[in-house]
Structures are given as C-alpha cells and as structure tokens.
Design a protein around this motif. Structure first.
Motif, PDB file in Angstrom:
ATOM      1  N   HIS A 129       0.837  -1.199   0.000  1.00 32.98           N
ATOM      2  CA  HIS A 129       0.000   0.000   0.000  1.00 32.98           C
ATOM      3  C   HIS A 129       0.874   1.253   0.000  1.00 32.98           C
ATOM      4  N   GLU A 133      -2.230   6.050   1.105  1.00 33.86           N
ATOM      5  CA  GLU A 133      -3.295   5.135   1.537  1.00 33.86           C
ATOM      6  C   GLU A 133      -3.159   4.813   3.020  1.00 33.86           C
ATOM      7  N   ASN A 136      -4.024   7.894   5.206  1.00 28.54           N
ATOM      8  CA  ASN A 136      -5.468   8.146   5.292  1.00 28.54           C
ATOM      9  C   ASN A 136      -6.142   7.149   6.216  1.00 28.54           C
ATOM     10  N   TRP A 137      -5.713   5.878   6.155  1.00 29.59           N
ATOM     11  CA  TRP A 137      -6.314   4.856   7.001  1.00 29.59           C
ATOM     12  C   TRP A 137      -5.929   5.047   8.469  1.00 29.59           C
ATOM     13  N   GLU A 189     -15.180  -2.656   4.908  1.00 28.80           N
ATOM     14  CA  GLU A 189     -15.746  -1.357   5.276  1.00 28.80           C
ATOM     15  C   GLU A 189     -16.524  -1.437   6.590  1.00 28.80           C
ATOM     16  N   SER A 192     -14.160  -1.893   9.686  1.00 31.42           N
ATOM     17  CA  SER A 192     -13.522  -0.641  10.080  1.00 31.42           C
ATOM     18  C   SER A 192     -14.524   0.298  10.750  1.00 31.42           C
ATOM     19  N   LYS A 196     -14.507   1.413  14.794  1.00 29.22           N
ATOM     20  CA  LYS A 196     -14.327   2.814  15.185  1.00 29.22           C
ATOM     21  C   LYS A 196     -15.515   3.319  16.001  1.00 29.22           C
ATOM     22  N   THR A 222      -5.699  -5.128  10.284  1.00 28.20           N
ATOM     23  CA  THR A 222      -5.379  -4.006   9.393  1.00 28.20           C
ATOM     24  C   THR A 222      -5.447  -4.432   7.934  1.00 28.20           C
ATOM     25  N   GLU A 225      -9.027  -4.743   6.733  1.00 29.92           N
ATOM     26  CA  GLU A 225      -9.653  -3.434   6.492  1.00 29.92           C
ATOM     27  C   GLU A 225      -9.114  -2.782   5.230  1.00 29.92           C
ATOM     28  N   LEU A 226      -7.872  -3.089   4.876  1.00 30.70           N
ATOM     29  CA  LEU A 226      -7.273  -2.531   3.659  1.00 30.70           C
ATOM     30  C   LEU A 226      -7.497  -3.431   2.444  1.00 30.70           C
TER      31      LEU A 226
END
Length: 281
Positions: A129, A133, A136-137, A189, A192, A196, A222, A225-226
């Motif tokens: 990545h 990217e 931002n994550w 999506e 994540s 949160k 992680t 989520e990516l």
C-alpha cells in the motif's frame, strides 16, 4: 405501544429483574483492578478490552446475585471496602501510590498502542500500500507513515520505492487471481466502521478475539480493512462476536447514516441520494 417496542421493553425488564454477576478483575501481582456488575459478565468483559488497563488483567472472579438491586448494593460495598484501582464511582479518593500506579499504566498503554499502530503501518507497507493510503487509514501524515515504515522495514531504494508505489502495485493487483470482490469490500468497510464506532483499536479487537478463542493479530485486522487479506467463515463469525453484532452485519453493504437507506416516502436523501417513491393513490 407497538409489538417491537413491547418486546424491547419486556427484554429490558427481564434483564433488570434477572440474576446478575458481580465480577472482580485482578492483575498478575494480585492488585484489584476493577469491580463491576452485569447480567452477562462475558459480554461486559468484551466491552472492557478497549480500556487501557485491560492488558494487565490476569485473573477474574465472579459471584452471582439474584437481581440487579442486590448486585448494585454488593458492588457499592465492595468498591468502598476493597478500593479497586480503576473504578471511579463510589470509590474513595486515590492515594499518592495509587495515582502513580495509574499514571504508569496509562503511559504503558499509550506506548503499547503506539507500537501496535507502527507495526500495522509497517505491515500495510509490506503488503504494497502507498504511504498516502496508509496515512489516510491510520490518520497520520503520509510522511509520518514513511518514517515509521523505514524505521521498521528499512528504507527502500528510490527506484524500488517508486515502482512499488505506482506501476508495480498496479501490475501486481491486475495479476491477482483471487481479487477481493464486493462482499469482501463490504466486510472490510463494515469492520472498520463498527470498530471505530466502538472506539476499539486493531490491538483492542485482537485482544477481544483472543478472549473468545480465535487469535488474530492486529496486523491481520489491518490487512482485512485494507482489503489485502481474505476473511474465511471462522474469521467472520469471530469478528462479529467480538464486535457484538450478527455476522450478517459485516456482510451487508453499509447503509447511509442519515436515512439508513430508507428516506421518508416522496423524499430523496441528500447524503446518499436514496429515494422512496410516493404511495400510489
């Protein structure tokens, strides 16, 4: 009152009147960390995993009470008499030694979270990545992500770094035979978003998964989520359990927070542009 409202109210009354558990959480050295009550201690303990003191918990004790009122009285007496470190309500004032202990554990928690985030950033970089990217994550500047990656992974040669962030990544993605599809993207999506909403870090969620017998490293979370790691059925069930939601909630496409996908009849949602037709006359 509608049927659904009656069922919810009935469940709340049942929960209030039913038996409750009083639980005590101890550190490895025997220090009492926390006292609490719940109608479901197992579910309540899962909610504690995001607390800074949770990694210090080494032992749990439970005692059952016939109803919530009895459990509340026992909890209040226990807190005042036994002085758990992390309780706030009904607790006597902290001594200077207790204050120093809490500050030291908070500092350790901050360092632990920082290290976990650094490892996740480095892992995401190893998966190919870009720093933008990752930034931002992770909620950090992309230059900060670059610095963390270089410290853990070692610096890449300029030509290799350029290829990895642009052409090489695109070429590798285009050749991936089992690219993650729409359902996998929805899982990433939703995972994540739900994490949160519950104010859980990847490290907190990894600990919750370990508690229910399905260990999964924070770096793996992680990567999910990516969308660089696939999720099998066992992972899906465990993640849903750790987040306290049904597995279907991770599979369904995320709905608009404003209208939940169903605006009033005859209106169009300004956030997602969803429209509900007017009722035919």
């Amino acid at each position: 009152m509608g049927r659904a409202a009656k069922e919810i109210a009935g469940h709340a009354v049942q929960r209030h009147r039913g038996s409750h558990e009083l639980y005590r959480l101890f550190a490895e050295d025997g220090r009492l960390l926390y006292i609490g009550i719940s109608h479901s201690a197992r579910f309540r303990l899962m909610q504690h995993v995001r607390k800074p003191w949770w990694p210090d918990v080494a032992r749990k004790e439970m005692e059952r009470h016939p109803n919530r009122a009895t459990a509340l009285r026992a909890e209040r007496v226990a807190i005042q008499k036994e002085r758990p470190i992390w309780n706030v309500q009904a607790r006597p004032a902290l001594t200077s030694e207790e204050c120093e202990y809490r500050l030291s554990r908070l500092a350790a928690a901050v360092e632990r979270e920082s290290n976990a985030l650094d490892q996740s950033i480095a892992g995401a970089r190893r998966d190919g990545h870009s720093f933008r990217e990752i930034g931002n994550w992770a909620g950090v500047n992309h230059e900060c992500a670059r610095t963390v990656s270089a410290r853990i992974n070692g610096p890449l040669p300029p030509q290799q770094e350029g290829a990895r962030t642009v052409s090489e990544r695109r070429q590798r993605k285009s050749k991936t035979p089992n690219a993650i599809g729409a359902t996998g993207a929805a899982v990433a999506e939703n995972l994540s978003r739900l994490r949160k909403v519950r104010q859980m870090s990847q490290h907190d969620l990894a600990q919750a998964l370990a508690e229910i017998g399905h260990p999964l490293h924070a770096t793996a979370i992680t990567r999910i989520e990516l969308m660089s790691r696939r999720v099998d059925v066992d992972d899906l069930a465990a993640l849903a359990s750790a987040l306290g939601v049904p597995p279907a909630s991770l599979l369904e496409a995320a709905q608009c927070e404003t209208c939940s996908g169903h605006p009033p009849r005859g209106f169009t949602c300004t956030e997602c542009s969803a429209t509900t037709p007017k009722a035919s006359s």
